[in-house]
Design an enzyme around this catalytic site. Structure first.
Site, PDB file in Angstrom:
ATOM      1  N   ARG A  24      19.365 -63.519   7.341  1.00 59.54           N
ATOM      2  CA  ARG A  24      19.564 -62.128   8.174  1.00 59.54           C
ATOM      3  C   ARG A  24      19.212 -60.681   8.092  1.00 59.54           C
ATOM      4  NH1 ARG A  24      25.622 -64.087   8.327  1.00 59.54           N
ATOM      5  NH2 ARG A  24      24.492 -64.264   6.393  1.00 59.54           N
ATOM      6  N   GLN A  47      37.642 -39.449  -0.523  1.00 61.91           N
ATOM      7  CA  GLN A  47      36.669 -38.660   1.008  1.00 61.91           C
ATOM      8  C   GLN A  47      35.318 -39.313   1.104  1.00 61.91           C
ATOM      9  OE1 GLN A  47      37.873 -34.539   2.168  1.00 61.91           O
ATOM     10  NE2 GLN A  47      35.548 -34.118   1.766  1.00 61.91           N
ATOM     11  N   ARG A  60      19.193 -29.976  -1.182  1.00 58.21           N
ATOM     12  CA  ARG A  60      20.743 -29.010  -0.753  1.00 58.21           C
ATOM     13  C   ARG A  60      21.965 -29.166  -1.914  1.00 58.21           C
ATOM     14  NH1 ARG A  60      23.714 -30.943   4.993  1.00 58.21           N
ATOM     15  NH2 ARG A  60      21.928 -31.922   6.296  1.00 58.21           N
ATOM     16  N   HIS A  63      25.064 -27.809  -6.291  1.00 56.27           N
ATOM     17  CA  HIS A  63      27.025 -27.687  -5.727  1.00 56.27           C
ATOM     18  C   HIS A  63      27.570 -27.916  -6.912  1.00 56.27           C
ATOM     19  CE1 HIS A  63      25.510 -27.313  -0.854  1.00 56.27           C
ATOM     20  NE2 HIS A  63      24.804 -26.078  -1.762  1.00 56.27           N
ATOM     21  N   LYS A  73      31.802 -37.307  -8.055  1.00 58.91           N
ATOM     22  CA  LYS A  73      30.819 -37.721  -6.634  1.00 58.91           C
ATOM     23  C   LYS A  73      30.031 -39.305  -6.786  1.00 58.91           C
ATOM     24  CE  LYS A  73      30.089 -33.065  -5.390  1.00 58.91           C
ATOM     25  NZ  LYS A  73      28.903 -31.920  -5.791  1.00 58.91           N
ATOM     26  N   HIS A 120      25.450 -30.695  -8.418  1.00 55.93           N
ATOM     27  CA  HIS A 120      25.065 -31.788  -7.424  1.00 55.93           C
ATOM     28  C   HIS A 120      23.670 -31.213  -6.681  1.00 55.93           C
ATOM     29  CE1 HIS A 120      25.277 -34.506  -4.553  1.00 55.93           C
ATOM     30  NE2 HIS A 120      23.849 -35.609  -5.342  1.00 55.93           N
ATOM     31  N   TYR A 133      28.234 -40.345   0.656  1.00 57.63           N
ATOM     32  CA  TYR A 133      29.024 -40.427  -1.058  1.00 57.63           C
ATOM     33  C   TYR A 133      30.611 -39.497  -1.207  1.00 57.63           C
ATOM     34  CZ  TYR A 133      28.512 -35.093   0.823  1.00 57.63           C
ATOM     35  OH  TYR A 133      28.247 -33.668   0.410  1.00 57.63           O
ATOM     36  N   ASP A 169      22.971 -21.653   0.378  1.00 58.00           N
ATOM     37  CA  ASP A 169      22.003 -22.122  -0.747  1.00 58.00           C
ATOM     38  C   ASP A 169      21.217 -21.483  -1.173  1.00 58.00           C
ATOM     39  OD1 ASP A 169      22.046 -25.577   0.040  1.00 58.00           O
ATOM     40  OD2 ASP A 169      23.314 -24.195  -0.571  1.00 58.00           O
TER      41      ASP A 169
HETATM   42  C1  LIG Z   1      31.154 -30.407   1.896  1.00 62.01           C
HETATM   43  C2  LIG Z   1      31.368 -30.236   2.983  1.00 62.01           C
HETATM   44  C3  LIG Z   1      30.985 -29.783   3.809  1.00 62.01           C
HETATM   45  N1  LIG Z   1      31.751 -29.346   4.745  1.00 62.01           N
HETATM   46  C4  LIG Z   1      31.960 -28.358   5.964  1.00 62.01           C
HETATM   47  C5  LIG Z   1      31.369 -27.252   6.179  1.00 62.01           C
HETATM   48  C6  LIG Z   1      29.912 -26.628   6.942  1.00 62.01           C
HETATM   49  O1  LIG Z   1      30.812 -26.411   7.714  1.00 62.01           O
HETATM   50  C7  LIG Z   1      29.007 -27.919   6.722  1.00 62.01           C
HETATM   51  C8  LIG Z   1      28.006 -28.195   5.990  1.00 62.01           C
HETATM   52  O2  LIG Z   1      28.503 -28.116   4.478  1.00 62.01           O
HETATM   53  P1  LIG Z   1      27.617 -27.602   3.943  1.00 62.01           P
HETATM   54  O3  LIG Z   1      26.661 -27.015   3.872  1.00 62.01           O
HETATM   55  O4  LIG Z   1      28.633 -26.763   2.181  1.00 62.01           O
HETATM   56  O5  LIG Z   1      26.735 -28.325   3.031  1.00 62.01           O
HETATM   57  P2  LIG Z   1      26.166 -29.884   2.095  1.00 62.01           P
HETATM   58  O6  LIG Z   1      24.933 -28.081   1.746  1.00 62.01           O
HETATM   59  O7  LIG Z   1      25.532 -30.487   2.127  1.00 62.01           O
HETATM   60  O8  LIG Z   1      26.825 -29.541   1.455  1.00 62.01           O
HETATM   61  C9  LIG Z   1      27.031 -30.523   0.578  1.00 62.01           C
HETATM   62  O9  LIG Z   1      26.154 -30.973  -0.491  1.00 62.01           O
HETATM   63  C10 LIG Z   1      25.611 -30.982  -2.365  1.00 62.01           C
HETATM   64  C11 LIG Z   1      24.844 -32.450  -2.490  1.00 62.01           C
HETATM   65  C12 LIG Z   1      27.015 -31.754  -2.585  1.00 62.01           C
HETATM   66  O10 LIG Z   1      27.047 -32.750  -3.460  1.00 62.01           O
HETATM   67  C13 LIG Z   1      28.339 -31.141  -1.919  1.00 62.01           C
HETATM   68  O11 LIG Z   1      28.979 -32.338  -1.149  1.00 62.01           O
HETATM   69  C14 LIG Z   1      27.770 -30.158  -1.128  1.00 62.01           C
HETATM   70  O12 LIG Z   1      28.247 -28.762  -0.890  1.00 62.01           O
HETATM   71  O13 LIG Z   1      30.067 -28.966   6.548  1.00 62.01           O
HETATM   72  C15 LIG Z   1      33.150 -30.272   4.836  1.00 62.01           C
HETATM   73  O14 LIG Z   1      34.090 -29.818   6.298  1.00 62.01           O
HETATM   74  N2  LIG Z   1      33.567 -30.731   4.262  1.00 62.01           N
HETATM   75  C16 LIG Z   1      32.952 -31.399   3.027  1.00 62.01           C
HETATM   76  O15 LIG Z   1      33.053 -31.499   2.631  1.00 62.01           O
END
Ligand SMILES: Cc1cn([C@H]2C[C@H](O)[C@@H](COP(=O)(O)OP(=O)(O)O[C@H]3O[C@H](C)C(=O)[C@H](O)[C@H]3O)O2)c(=O)[nH]c1=O
Length: 185
Positions: A24, A47, A60, A63, A73, A120, A133, A169
């Site tokens: 499968r 989470q 991404r 951070h 993570k 990360h 993650y 970023d």
């Molecule tokens: C991280 C996070 C974001 N958000 C909201 C905040 C923004 O409105 C939207 C996008 O957030 P952001 O641009 O920070 O997402 P990424 O650029 O993917 O950030 C992540 O990217 C790198 C790889 C990481 O290791 C972190 O987990 C995290 O910083 O999601 C949430 O509501 N909860 C969360 O835990």
């Protein structure tokens, strides 16, 4: 048997759970606390996160969240593939400013465990990459920090020269301008 390999910075761990294949498809226990505990990897995740990046060469990160909201993570990919990177930002660490990375793929099911004290980031290698993650601390926007992805002092060998990054970023500081909130112990 889950494969567990400590990278050149041994606090960062590559974990590959077994897959049970049959006609499968496959079954895999993608997270098993007991398997990590048995390897001395004691984390309590609170989470689950998911992100979709449609364009190859999306980066991404880098951070982190500052204590007391620091996040470990456990990263995996369920569609496509990424080059996943962790940078040691623990002041006093013998590997401060050094990075380690691994290629994580939906096909292989590899996972990277990144503890507190590391920034990360990942770079997508295919279109439509979904990354899942687990984190051991809740999101705290006010505690977020970061380092610019192409910091020449960190010198990560990303698989792309030009990256798709968020506006946030694109203006992250260099490591040399960061007063890291983490201390090596
Ligand atoms: C991280 C996070 C974001 N958000 C909201 C905040 C923004 O409105 C939207 C996008 O957030 P952001 O641009 O920070 O997402 P990424 O650029 O993917 O950030 C992540 O990217 C790198 C790889 C990481 O290791 C972190 O987990 C995290 O910083 O999601 C949430 O509501 N909860 C969360 O835990």
């Amino acid at each position: 048997m889950t494969s567990i390999t400590r990278l050149d910075i041994p606090e960062v761990v590559l974990i590959t759970p077994p897959r049970f294949q049959d006609s499968r498809g496959y079954f895999s226990e993608t997270y098993k606390k007991a398997a990590l505990d048995a390897a001395g990897l004691d984390f309590t995740f609170v989470q689950d996160n998911e992100s979709l990046s449609t364009t190859p060469g999306t980066i991404r990160g880098l951070h982190y969240q500052a204590p007391p909201f620091a996040q470990a993570k456990l990263v995996r990919v369920v569609s496509g593939s990424i080059f996943d990177v962790a940078v040691d930002i623990r002041k006093g660490s013998p590997t401060y400013g050094k990075w380690v990375g691994a290629t994580l793929t939906a096909e292989g099911g590899e996972q990277l465990l990144i503890p507190h004290g590391f920034a990360h980031a990942f770079c997508t290698l295919t279109p439509d990459v979904r990354v899942l993650y687990k984190v051991d601390g809740a999101y705290s926007k006010a505690s977020e920090g970061g380092i610019i992805w192409d910091d020449p002092d960190v010198a990560i060998t990303w698989p792309v020269k030009e990256a798709v990054v968020s506006e946030k970023d694109a203006i992250l500081p260099r490591l040399k301008d960061l007063d890291s909130p983490f201390v090596y112990s």
